[in-house]
Scaffold this motif. Structure first.
Motif: not given
Lengths: 638, 638
Positions: A266-293
């Motif tokens: 289910i979509s809410v189980a996506s790591e991207i949802m966890a990134v959205l919940a934990l990120t602090t800024s656009l640039s932080d989100m860019r880095e987190r999304l890029g380093k998802m393994v």
């Protein structure tokens, strides 16, 4: 506090018995969301409207208020619940209605966006209940401002990139592959695109022109060599579709037999949802999304979204989703709805950015109340050790929601099963059961207090609860170290029913005098951290499967052992056994597997099997849902 | 025409050579969409804002303007294109910029919402090009106001309902199934939900209380008995994910071996998209969604979304999507973006409701310009025989976009292949090739003129086209019966480059004097309708596969033979063979299969194999796409 009186606060006329949630929701005319925004001193440049009752508050608000102080920060957790739920969301909303509409405080409620799956399945919506709700209920539960849809799109773009890359690598020589990745531009010159420099850097290649790479370097750059067996990235869909739990893909004739087993969550189980919940800024989100393994190369190196060239596109898809959505309660107080990571395998808390914005908007003396999913052993624990660690924010007060019903269950009452009538033990007085069950509450209180916050127990009262039962809980809570314990009736009475809770929370916030203490430091080993958490559950030790051992070794070798731990455990017991009620101890916690959300920033050990894709029952909720096409109103939503 | 001068129209400062699309798009500061709305005399109650540059115009606008007259209605089609595309969207936008910003006309452009799949894949965005674009380009191409996401959610809810229903029916007795579908309420009484009366009515059961049904009636009601082999409903995703074209689902241990082969299409290929494009009101959409057929029972009866109890929920998911999205062109003229049904298997036209709203908004003397996907043999034909048939609207003028490049190809020029350099024949003068290729243009003109509209040929000029070549096209177009033929340079010059086209279109609209004539009546057989269309392609006859014969027989027996026909044919030739350029004739058109979109309201014969899920190349567009996290601007979108 605002100097001008609010234009949006409204008192409810409550009816008894409490009508259906949708009827209450429809009985109130919501304020235009620009008025709610104005009450928060937000200017039109600070938000984007999405229709009349929703607005996205822009992240830039935080930057603008950099110098100003935060309000009080309150987290709502719960005791170990029955399968019926003990009203954490409803209490969160009711408390805020009390603080805002009755106690004249600046307040913002921070809630998670619900998944659409359960809304059409068994559970129904998640906007609170009774006279403590977020409205409009249909807009809260369906689509909202499209954040979950953005997550679905981003998650699945990455999934498509993985399989297609494997496919193209399988049929092309190193040279052809490299040349296709770096095609000549109009002037006939080959160039790296910006995102490719991230991979080059990771590989230690400092050259900037494709022609300069040696054949060996070109091969290392172009060939991700993903091991299909290692792929952890699954596709997602915001629908309860059990037949997608395990599937085989690539069975078309053009995919040349590259069939692979995978599945949908289910979509809410996506790591991207966890990134959205934990990120602090656009640039932080860019880095987190890029380093998802997404998996490993055959050589055992982690392969990331940026290696696949997708981190930028994922950020673009998520650029509006990073802005929280402003809505309102039944009594006209503001709500920020943002993110909703699955509590099963992620941290189950709403977003850091919504809390940050809210704390600035309410300012000193104001209150931000945020909910932590699941029981406090999971929700509050992750709130403290993961969310607050990343946000740097410090809560003053933690609420633990309890019900007489759940306490009786912990005291030895009969099974509580969703959809079946409650046993008489739950609807008639039984102080002994309640007293015995308080052992569960007491451990939650003690564990939560250890973080350095004041703990307030909120007893979400039902019509059948008796004074003697309620008294027993209050006494047990105080004995366990709670700052206060308050009975509340917000479901039946709205904010008015949570005024005492509001006052207790205010006192608790004003009288905190300890710093935030985490349960474990980050710089110890993965196993040490798991064991610290297990101990808080009452476990005497931890047992690792062979797979778990292997994974811990791999993540440690890959350099990820410094991340916090996000336990994937049932919420129905402190232990791994849902049937084990009360406050079990002395058990050995079994770790079946260990996985990681590197972009979001945590390691998640699996204690037992966690479902990441719910199913539909024979008669799903959607049978009752329809549109009144004459008025455009949604009917039958529960 | 509006009496007050527009506040939003702006003249472009054009640069030569033409910069990249995204650079032009970013060089213009869009007006706040409320200003564009005001120019159209829309009041704030008529629309919902979605951020600063998008608004959903509410369907109620049409009801309010029931008595007022429509503007002129212009459809843009094209000759048989090269794989590079001949600029239909760009011409549509450029023409409107000319009409609005240079000729002082009220004008609305009606465009389809693009799929996100190609935006990240090979093709890039679809907002027009050069100085004729819709802005903001990133908001147009990504998410927009969530309509395609709503379609994805609705489509997949229905898909989950199908498999889950088969699953539950397989393990339950008739009685258990019936009782679960009609559970007792709080008072212990079983009730039918509203949607169940639709199925009861279909079955001819007039009883209103579950208890009154005979066991046989209860069984007929409860057991849909779907034949898994007959299921035509597939899942969808708005991503180019080739590995989902053919998959096996249900391989999880809990699904008890009920494995089934199926697949995903791209979201815009969903029947729900075709419903959105053809519906006329909320109540009409409710009916269409409910009667969508997902497969047959084992007895051969069609099973619908309403039989599955899902029609209401689908409507609720689509209730905002029915409102078209207002955006703007580079020169500040209004655009309604709405729906984007796949031209491969659906009708490839934007929505009826957007056109209807637009025609009222521009009023008499104003212009609505709408684009029909693919070449005119498919796009314009379906516009007339499907879209106008359902809408009741009458176009006055049909534009056919031609390029010297495509005409040369039809005249015998070398292959044009995307991604490969163009042959010299296309960049140097060759009047002979152009003249020979006009045979393709001539047939499109004649076919289109037969509908009773005035045909204007728009030659989308490239820098390498010569005066002699352009003259040859104009002469051939007029000889073929075109009302006018005009060279335009809107890509290089914006609206200014399409002023002559605008004047020609105005004359064409003012001088039409025939009623709309359909190519075929509805009340003839499916085969007769197919043959009428095939004749317009130049075919001497039609050949049906055994499967096609069987399907035609089935649909006829099921009572669906009165629907219009939506041919699924390549756009790269009048015939079924993409390589057959010019104006082929005498061929026999092979019908491989015949399918139906009963809710949308058409039968679609498959001429050859149509891909419904694109793939990603080795180096997809997304490699260049990123977010400038300092400014929040999207970069690298093409």
């Amino acid at each position: 506090m605002s100097s001008s009186p609010s234009k949006t606060l409204r008192k409810l006329e409550v009816v008894s018995p409490v009508p259906a949630d949708i009827d209450i929701a429809n009985s109130v005319e919501p304020s235009h969301i620009s008025q709610i925004a104005e009450d928060l001193n937000l200017k039109p440049a600070h938000y984007d409207l999405y229709g009349k009752y929703k607005a996205k508050v822009l992240l830039s608000v935080v930057d603008e208020q950099q110098g100003s102080s935060d309000g009080y920060y309150v987290v709502v957790g719960g005791i170990t619940p029955t399968p019926l739920g003990e009203g954490k969301s409803t209490t969160t909303v009711g408390l805020c209605q009390a603080l805002g509409a009755f106690l004249d405080k600046k307040v913002v409620t921070c809630l998670r966006q619900p998944s659409q799956g359960p809304t059409f399945g068994i559970k129904g919506g998640a906007a609170g209940g009774g006279y403590s709700q977020v409205i409009p209920m249909d807009e809260f539960n369906l689509h909202m401002t499209g954040d979950i849809h953005a997550i679905t799109a981003a998650n699945n773009l990455l999934a498509a990139a993985i399989d297609t890359r494997i496919f193209h690598e399988s049929s092309q020589s190193d040279k052809a592959l490299f040349n296709r990745l770096c095609p000549p531009n109009k002037e006939g010159k080959r160039k790296f695109s910006d995102i490719m420099f991230r991979r080059l850097k990771k590989l230690g290649i400092t050259k900037t022109t494709p022609e300069d790479l040696t054949p060996e370097e070109a091969k290392r750059f172009a060939r991700l060599d993903i091991d299909p067996e290692s792929i952890t990235w699954r596709r997602v869909m915001d629908v309860n579709d059990r037949f997608l739990r395990k599937i085989s893909i690539g069975q078309g004739p053009d995919e040349k037999g590259m069939v692979r087993e995978t599945g949908f969550d289910i979509s809410v189980a996506s790591e991207i949802m966890a990134v959205l919940a934990l990120t602090t800024s656009l640039s932080d989100m860019r880095e987190r999304l890029g380093k998802m393994v997404v998996g490993n190369s055959r050589a055992g190196e982690p392969v990331t979204a940026d290696d696949l060239g997708a981190g930028g596109a994922l950020t673009v898809l998520m650029k509006d989703a990073i802005n929280p959505t402003l809505m309102q309660t039944l009594e006209g107080t503001p709500v920020l709805v943002h993110a909703g990571p699955f509590a099963n395998i992620a941290h189950g808390n709403s977003s850091v950015v919504a809390d940050k914005i809210a704390l600035k908007l309410v300012g000193p003396g104001g209150f931000v109340v945020t909910e932590a999913g699941f029981g406090a052993d999971i929700g509050t624990e992750k709130f403290m050790n993961i969310k607050c660690r990343y946000s740097g924010l410090t809560p003053q007060c933690a609420i633990i929601v309890a019900t007489i019903r759940a306490l009786k269950m912990h005291g030895g009452g009969p099974d509580v099963v969703a959809g079946k009538p409650l046993d008489r033990a739950y609807t008639t007085e039984n102080v002994t059961l309640v007293e015995a069950g308080c052992i569960n509450l007491a451990r939650h209180v003690a564990n939560t207090k250890a973080y350095g916050v004041n703990v307030v127990v909120a007893v979400n009262m039902f019509a059948t609860d008796t004074e003697a039962e309620l008294k027993a809980v209050r006494e047990a809570a105080l004995a366990a170290g709670a700052f206060d314990a308050v009975v509340c009736t917000h479901h039946a009475h709205g904010g008015k029913g949570a005024v005492d809770l509001g006052l207790a929370v205010q006192r608790a916030c004003e009288n905190v005098n300890q710093p935030l203490k985490f349960l474990y430091p980050l710089d110890i080993g993965i196993k040490d951290k798991i064991e610290a958490i297990a101990k808080s559950y009452g476990a005497s030790g931890v047992e690792y499967s062979e797979l778990a051992e292997k994974q811990i070794e791999m993540y440690t070798k890959q350099g990820f052992s410094g991340l916090p731990i996000c336990m994937a455990k049932t919420q129905y017991s402190f232990s791994h056994t849902a049937a084990s009620k009360g406050a079990p101890s002395g058990f050995v916690l079994p770790i079946r597997d260990v996985r990681a959300s590197i972009g979001a920033g945590f390691i998640y050990p699996l204690v037992g099997t966690m479902s990441t894709m719910p199913g539909l029952p024979t008669r799903p909720c959607f049978y009752d849902i329809d549109l009144d096409t004459a008025t455009g109103k949604v009917i039958g939503l529960s």
